[in-house]
Design a protein around this motif. Structure first.
Motif, PDB file in Angstrom:
ATOM      1  N   GLY A 202       0.819  -1.200   0.000  1.00 26.91           N
ATOM      2  CA  GLY A 202       0.000   0.000   0.000  1.00 26.91           C
ATOM      3  C   GLY A 202       0.853   1.251   0.000  1.00 26.91           C
ATOM      4  O   GLY A 202       1.985   1.241  -0.492  1.00 26.91           O
ATOM      5  N   ASP A 214      -2.833   4.307   1.815  1.00 28.39           N
ATOM      6  CA  ASP A 214      -3.461   3.057   1.351  1.00 28.39           C
ATOM      7  C   ASP A 214      -2.967   1.961   2.299  1.00 28.39           C
ATOM      8  O   ASP A 214      -1.874   1.423   2.116  1.00 28.39           O
ATOM      9  CB  ASP A 214      -3.065   2.766  -0.092  1.00 28.39           C
ATOM     10  CG  ASP A 214      -3.716   1.499  -0.642  1.00 28.39           C
ATOM     11  OD1 ASP A 214      -4.692   1.023  -0.021  1.00 28.39           O
ATOM     12  OD2 ASP A 214      -3.234   0.982  -1.666  1.00 28.39           O
ATOM     13  N   PRO A 216      -2.138  -1.312   3.900  1.00 28.87           N
ATOM     14  CA  PRO A 216      -2.091  -2.720   3.499  1.00 28.87           C
ATOM     15  C   PRO A 216      -2.681  -3.660   4.552  1.00 28.87           C
ATOM     16  O   PRO A 216      -3.067  -4.781   4.232  1.00 28.87           O
ATOM     17  CB  PRO A 216      -0.596  -2.983   3.287  1.00 28.87           C
ATOM     18  CG  PRO A 216       0.084  -2.004   4.188  1.00 28.87           C
ATOM     19  CD  PRO A 216      -0.786  -0.776   4.168  1.00 28.87           C
ATOM     20  N   LYS A 219      -6.164  -4.485   3.650  1.00 28.17           N
ATOM     21  CA  LYS A 219      -6.216  -5.498   2.589  1.00 28.17           C
ATOM     22  C   LYS A 219      -5.980  -6.901   3.173  1.00 28.17           C
ATOM     23  O   LYS A 219      -6.613  -7.867   2.762  1.00 28.17           O
ATOM     24  CB  LYS A 219      -5.177  -5.195   1.519  1.00 28.17           C
ATOM     25  CG  LYS A 219      -5.369  -3.864   0.818  1.00 28.17           C
ATOM     26  CD  LYS A 219      -4.244  -3.607  -0.176  1.00 28.17           C
ATOM     27  CE  LYS A 219      -4.383  -2.231  -0.813  1.00 28.17           C
ATOM     28  NZ  LYS A 219      -3.277  -1.944  -1.765  1.00 28.17           N
ATOM     29  N   GLU A 259       3.838   0.505   4.586  1.00 27.56           N
ATOM     30  CA  GLU A 259       3.651   0.316   3.147  1.00 27.56           C
ATOM     31  C   GLU A 259       3.460  -1.149   2.775  1.00 27.56           C
ATOM     32  O   GLU A 259       3.102  -1.468   1.638  1.00 27.56           O
ATOM     33  CB  GLU A 259       4.845   0.880   2.355  1.00 27.56           C
ATOM     34  CG  GLU A 259       6.193   0.233   2.643  1.00 27.56           C
ATOM     35  CD  GLU A 259       6.865   0.806   3.886  1.00 27.56           C
ATOM     36  OE1 GLU A 259       7.845   0.200   4.359  1.00 27.56           O
ATOM     37  OE2 GLU A 259       6.411   1.865   4.378  1.00 27.56           O
TER      38      GLU A 259
END
Length: 385
Positions: A202, A214, A216, A219, A259
C-alpha cells in the motif's frame, strides 16, 4: 542440557511394579537411557547423541547402519537395514528421534506400572525403539530398512535428504512409526502441508491522516475473511482442505501506516499437485501476492494395492469381532517423502500411548512386544498372532 538418571534404580523399581513379568526389563533400561537425552529438534548436539545411541544399539544387535551428515546444519542422520548395504528394501520404516521442547524434568523418565512417562514417550522415541527391535529380530531374514529422522517435528527434511540419497526406497510398502492408534486401525493417508507468505502492499503515511494512505493491513484483514470463507472448518468424517492464518506482521511504528503487511497461511490439502494449486487459489481469492515458503505433498495410499490388501486381512485376523478402522490423518508425517514411489504408506495401530507434546506423555511398554511380533510376522508373510 544434561539430565542424570539412575538407570539401575529405575529398573529395580520397574521390576517391583510389573507383576508377572509382562514387560521385558531390558525395555525400561533402554528407554530410560534414550528418553533421558533431550533431543529437541533444534539442538543438533543432543540429536546426534540420540542418533548415536540408536546406532550403537543396532550395531550391538548385528544390524548394518549408515550415518549421513545433513549439510544444512551438520546433524547426523541414521539409516539401518537387515542386510549390509541394503538401500532399496522391500519394506521401509520411517520414524524419528527428535522431540518438541520441554522443561528439564520431562527428560527424567518415571515409571507407573507398565507405563513410562517422559518427553518423547508417545512421540516418538519408544516407537522408534520398536522399529529397531524389528530390525534386530529380522536381521538377515527379511528385506527391511529404516530411516531415523532427527528433525521430523520441524518438517522432517532429514528424511527427504536420506531418500534423495537413495536410502529407504521401498519395494513393497512404507511403515510410518510415529505415534500409534487403536489395534484395529490402519492409517493410509496424510494431508499435504504448505506454508505461504501472503503480502499486501500500500502507501505509507502518518496515522493521523489515514485518508491520505493506502493501508495494506486493511487489505490483509479482508483477505483473512476471504480465506475463512473459502476453507470452512471440517465436519466430523470429512477429509478436505483447511487453512489457517498463523503469523501476521506489519509496521515498525505505532503512529505510522506501513507500506507493506504480510501473513503466513498454513494450508492442509488432499489433492495431487496441491502446493501450486493452493498457491494459485490463495492468489485468486485474496488478490494479493502469494509465495510458497515451504511444503510437502499429500500422501495417499491405494487401497487396492496387493500389500495393503494383505495388511488389511492381517489386522482383521488380529482383531476378530472388531471393525477395521481405516484412518486418513489430518496432520502431516514423513510419509510425505514417499508418494513418488507409488507404494502404500501406512501406520499400523497397536501400541498404547498418549499425551503427545504434553507434560503427561506416556507409553505402555507392555504393548511393545505384541506389536513387534505382529509386524515381524506380517513382513515375513506369516499369519498374525
Amino acid at each position: 542440557m544434561k539430565t542424570k538418571v539412575n538407570v539401575l534404580s529405575l529398573v529395580a523399581s520397574f521390576a517391583l511394579a510389573v507383576v508377572g513379568g509382562t514387560v521385558n526389563p531390558e525395555y525400561v533400561k533402554d528407554m530410560t537411557e534414550l528418553l533421558s537425552i533431550p533431543s529437541v529438534s533444534t539442538d543438533v548436539a543432543q540429536n546426534d547423541r540420540a542418533t548415536m545411541w540408536m546406532k550403537a544399539f543396532l550395531e550391538r544387535n548385528g544390524v548394518w547402519c549408515a550415518v549421513e551428515t545433513w549439510p544444512e546444519d551438520g546433524r547426523k542422520v541414521l539409516y539401518a537395514a537387515t542386510k549390509p548395504n541394503l538401500k532399496n528394501p522391500d519394506y521401509t520404516i520411517v520414524t524419528h528421534l527428535d522431540v518438541v521442547a520441554a522443561p528439564p524434568e520431562q527428560f527424567v523418565p518415571r515409571l507407573v506400572g507398565t507405563k513410562i512417562y517422559a518427553r518423547g514417550a508417545d512421540d516418538t522415541k519408544v516407537v522408534a525403539y520398536a522399529a529397531a527391535k524389528i530390525l534386530a529380530r529380522l536381521n538377515g531374514k527379511a528385506s527391511v530398512g529404516c530411516i531415523f529422522s532427527s528433525n521430523e517435528e520441524v518438517g522432517g527434511k532429514t528424511t527427504g535428504f536420506m531418500v534423495d540419497k537413495g536410502y529407504g526406497v521401498p519395494g513393497k510398502m512404507v511403515f510410518v512409526f510415529d505415534g500409534s492408534r487403536a489395534v484395529n486401525s490402519i492409517s493410509y493417508a496424510c494431508k499435504g502441508c504448505a506454508y505461504y507468505k501472503v503480502t499486501a502492499k500500500g502507501k505509507s503515511g502518518h496515522a493521523s491522516r489515514p485518508e491520505a494512505c493506502d493501508n495494506p493491513i486493511d487489505k490483509l484483514a479482508a483477505a483473512v475473511l476471504k480465506i475463512k470463507a473459502e476453507y470452512p472448518f471440517q465436519k466430523k468424517g470429512e477429509w478436505g482442505n483447511v487453512a489457517a492464518v498463523t503469523i501476521i506482521g506489519a509496521g515498525d511504528s505505532q503512529n505510522r501506516i506501513p507500506e507493506e503487511a504480510s501473513m503466513t497461511v498454513n494450508v492442509r490439502f488432499v489433492e495431487d499437485n496441491g502446493l501450486e494449486t493452493e498457491r494459485k487459489l490463495l492468489e485468486k481469492i485474496t488478490g494479493l501476492d502469494v509465495e510458497l515458503i515451504r511444503g510437502t505433498p499429500a500422501a495417499v495410499s491405494r487401497l487396492d494395492d496387493a500389500e495393503f490388501v494383505r495388511l488389511r486381512a492381517a489386522v482383521k485376523a488380529r482383531t476378530p469381532g472388531m471393525e477395521l478402522d481405516l484412518v486418513r490423518g489430518k496432520g502431516a508425517n514423513d510419509s510425505r517423502y514417499f508418494p513418488q514411489f507409488g507404494k502404500p504408506m501406512v501406520g499400523v495401530g497397536g501400541i498404547s500411548l498418549g499425551g503427545a507434546h504434553s507434560d503427561n506423555e506416556w507409553i505402555d511398554l507392555a504393548t511393545l512386544d505384541p506389536q513387534i511380533e505382529f509386524m515381524c510376522d506380517f513382513i515375513l508373510g506369516e499369519s498374525s498372532r
